[in-house]
Write an enzyme that holds these catalytic residues in place. Sequence first.
Site, PDB file in Angstrom:
ATOM      1  N   ARG A  19      42.150  32.165  36.695  1.00 19.16           N
ATOM      2  CA  ARG A  19      41.677  33.381  37.364  1.00 19.16           C
ATOM      3  C   ARG A  19      40.599  32.914  38.335  1.00 19.16           C
ATOM      4  O   ARG A  19      39.515  32.472  37.910  1.00 19.16           O
ATOM      5  CB  ARG A  19      41.137  34.404  36.364  1.00 19.16           C
ATOM      6  CG  ARG A  19      40.415  35.540  37.057  1.00 19.16           C
ATOM      7  CD  ARG A  19      40.256  36.785  36.213  1.00 19.16           C
ATOM      8  NE  ARG A  19      41.518  37.480  36.069  1.00 19.16           N
ATOM      9  CZ  ARG A  19      41.641  38.736  35.650  1.00 19.16           C
ATOM     10  NH1 ARG A  19      40.579  39.432  35.316  1.00 19.16           N
ATOM     11  NH2 ARG A  19      42.830  39.316  35.553  1.00 19.16           N
ATOM     12  N   HIS A  36      48.067  39.184  42.274  1.00 17.00           N
ATOM     13  CA  HIS A  36      47.966  39.284  40.813  1.00 17.00           C
ATOM     14  C   HIS A  36      49.392  39.335  40.249  1.00 17.00           C
ATOM     15  O   HIS A  36      49.850  40.353  39.736  1.00 17.00           O
ATOM     16  CB  HIS A  36      47.179  40.544  40.433  1.00 17.00           C
ATOM     17  CG  HIS A  36      46.685  40.563  39.023  1.00 17.00           C
ATOM     18  ND1 HIS A  36      46.923  39.537  38.113  1.00 17.00           N
ATOM     19  CD2 HIS A  36      45.967  41.492  38.330  1.00 17.00           C
ATOM     20  CE1 HIS A  36      46.359  39.844  36.954  1.00 17.00           C
ATOM     21  NE2 HIS A  36      45.782  41.021  37.057  1.00 17.00           N
ATOM     22  N   GLN A  53      50.392  40.577  36.567  1.00 20.70           N
ATOM     23  CA  GLN A  53      50.312  42.024  36.382  1.00 20.70           C
ATOM     24  C   GLN A  53      51.542  42.712  36.977  1.00 20.70           C
ATOM     25  O   GLN A  53      52.105  43.625  36.371  1.00 20.70           O
ATOM     26  CB  GLN A  53      49.036  42.578  37.037  1.00 20.70           C
ATOM     27  CG  GLN A  53      48.862  44.065  36.837  1.00 20.70           C
ATOM     28  CD  GLN A  53      48.558  44.445  35.391  1.00 20.70           C
ATOM     29  OE1 GLN A  53      47.655  43.882  34.791  1.00 20.70           O
ATOM     30  NE2 GLN A  53      49.304  45.374  34.836  1.00 20.70           N
ATOM     31  N   ASP A  65      44.870  51.365  41.933  1.00 24.83           N
ATOM     32  CA  ASP A  65      44.011  50.316  41.370  1.00 24.83           C
ATOM     33  C   ASP A  65      42.583  50.698  41.749  1.00 24.83           C
ATOM     34  O   ASP A  65      42.375  51.601  42.572  1.00 24.83           O
ATOM     35  CB  ASP A  65      44.415  48.946  41.972  1.00 24.83           C
ATOM     36  CG  ASP A  65      43.646  47.781  41.363  1.00 24.83           C
ATOM     37  OD1 ASP A  65      43.030  47.943  40.283  1.00 24.83           O
ATOM     38  OD2 ASP A  65      43.651  46.683  41.982  1.00 24.83           O
ATOM     39  N   CYS A 102      46.829  49.052  36.727  1.00 23.98           N
ATOM     40  CA  CYS A 102      46.723  47.759  36.016  1.00 23.98           C
ATOM     41  C   CYS A 102      45.544  47.719  35.055  1.00 23.98           C
ATOM     42  O   CYS A 102      45.508  46.897  34.156  1.00 23.98           O
ATOM     43  CB  CYS A 102      46.643  46.626  37.021  1.00 23.98           C
ATOM     44  SG  CYS A 102      45.109  46.589  37.977  1.00 23.98           S
ATOM     45  N   ARG A 156      51.718  42.920  29.525  1.00 31.04           N
ATOM     46  CA  ARG A 156      51.127  41.653  29.969  1.00 31.04           C
ATOM     47  C   ARG A 156      51.489  40.561  28.960  1.00 31.04           C
ATOM     48  O   ARG A 156      51.832  39.443  29.329  1.00 31.04           O
ATOM     49  CB  ARG A 156      49.592  41.773  30.073  1.00 31.04           C
ATOM     50  CG  ARG A 156      49.094  42.651  31.215  1.00 31.04           C
ATOM     51  CD  ARG A 156      49.444  42.082  32.577  1.00 31.04           C
ATOM     52  NE  ARG A 156      48.892  40.750  32.789  1.00 31.04           N
ATOM     53  CZ  ARG A 156      47.640  40.503  33.200  1.00 31.04           C
ATOM     54  NH1 ARG A 156      46.834  41.494  33.500  1.00 31.04           N
ATOM     55  NH2 ARG A 156      47.234  39.257  33.376  1.00 31.04           N
TER      56      ARG A 156
END
Length: 302
Positions: free
Chosen positions: A102, A129, A132, A221, A261, A289
């Site tokens: 990350r 991402h 996700q 988001d 997400c 996930r």
Amino acid sequence: MKQYLISMLDVKNNLEEIIDLGINLKNKSKNGESIELLKGKTLGMIFEKSSTRTRVSFEVGMSKLGGHAIFLSTNDIQLGRGETIEDTALVLSRYVDLIMYRAKSNEAMKELAEHATIPVINGLDDKEHPCQVISDLMTIKEQKESLKGLNFVYLGDGNNNMAHSYLLGCGIAGINIKIVSPKKYLPEQYYVDEAKKFGVNVEITDKVEDSTKDADIIATDTWISMGDESEKNARIEEFKGYTIDDKLMKLANPDAIFMHCLPAYYGYEVTKEIAHGTQSVIFDEAENRLWAQIGIMVTLLK
Ligand code: CP
Ligand code: NVA
């Protein structure tokens, strides 16, 4: 051959295969069958930013697969004190079988993947991402049975990692995508152009009114991604009017689903009523996930 998952485009040829593998292993595991396909394997997880879902789902996923995961925060490892990304990649490649990173920047992500001699998975950077979005497409497939021809509408920050990966992911999956954002926050043109290459309808607009008509999926988001905190007050002003509420949800198809997400900030990008309402699948996405990443890890290490 070294493989990696840095961008959604890295799975353009095997996206549905990974999703189906994840769904299959999810069903097996829930039926009490063992899914220990990565016995003895170790995943190194480097975190330059906070996380709840990514950390826990990768760690639990690796343990379900019979392997082991190590949490490496840049607050603790030498990378945070100036050791180079190249040396970090070369050293970790001697210990672990797979790296999840990350990262603050997509440049750092690419640099790590370039120097590692083992597969690298993007656990979020400033541009994409992918884990996700693969999990979200798995969730859509479970809800709607097939992906092709659906209409996906995303409202909010069009210039962030989720919007970019949704553009590519919807393109690959054959889903039409509309991004509704203030003009200042439209997606980078590269992601729009790449999505269009898959032949789906791609619409980019700043007009909220009627935007969710005919939608099968409505997503959003946070307006303030990690790294954008200094712009918080300005962004809250600029995104006014882009909150997903009952009115926007009612305009969509009656069986439309709501996606996010997470983490969510209620009253800003979505009302809590919608996020915790009957059409919302946000906690299925969070669960997936785990299963999607099981599919990703098995695919990369097989
Ligand atoms: N959605 C997501 O990546 O959550 P975390 O930041 O908690 O990992
Ligand atoms: N766009 C958000 C996603 C969090 C999972 C961020 O980058 O903070």
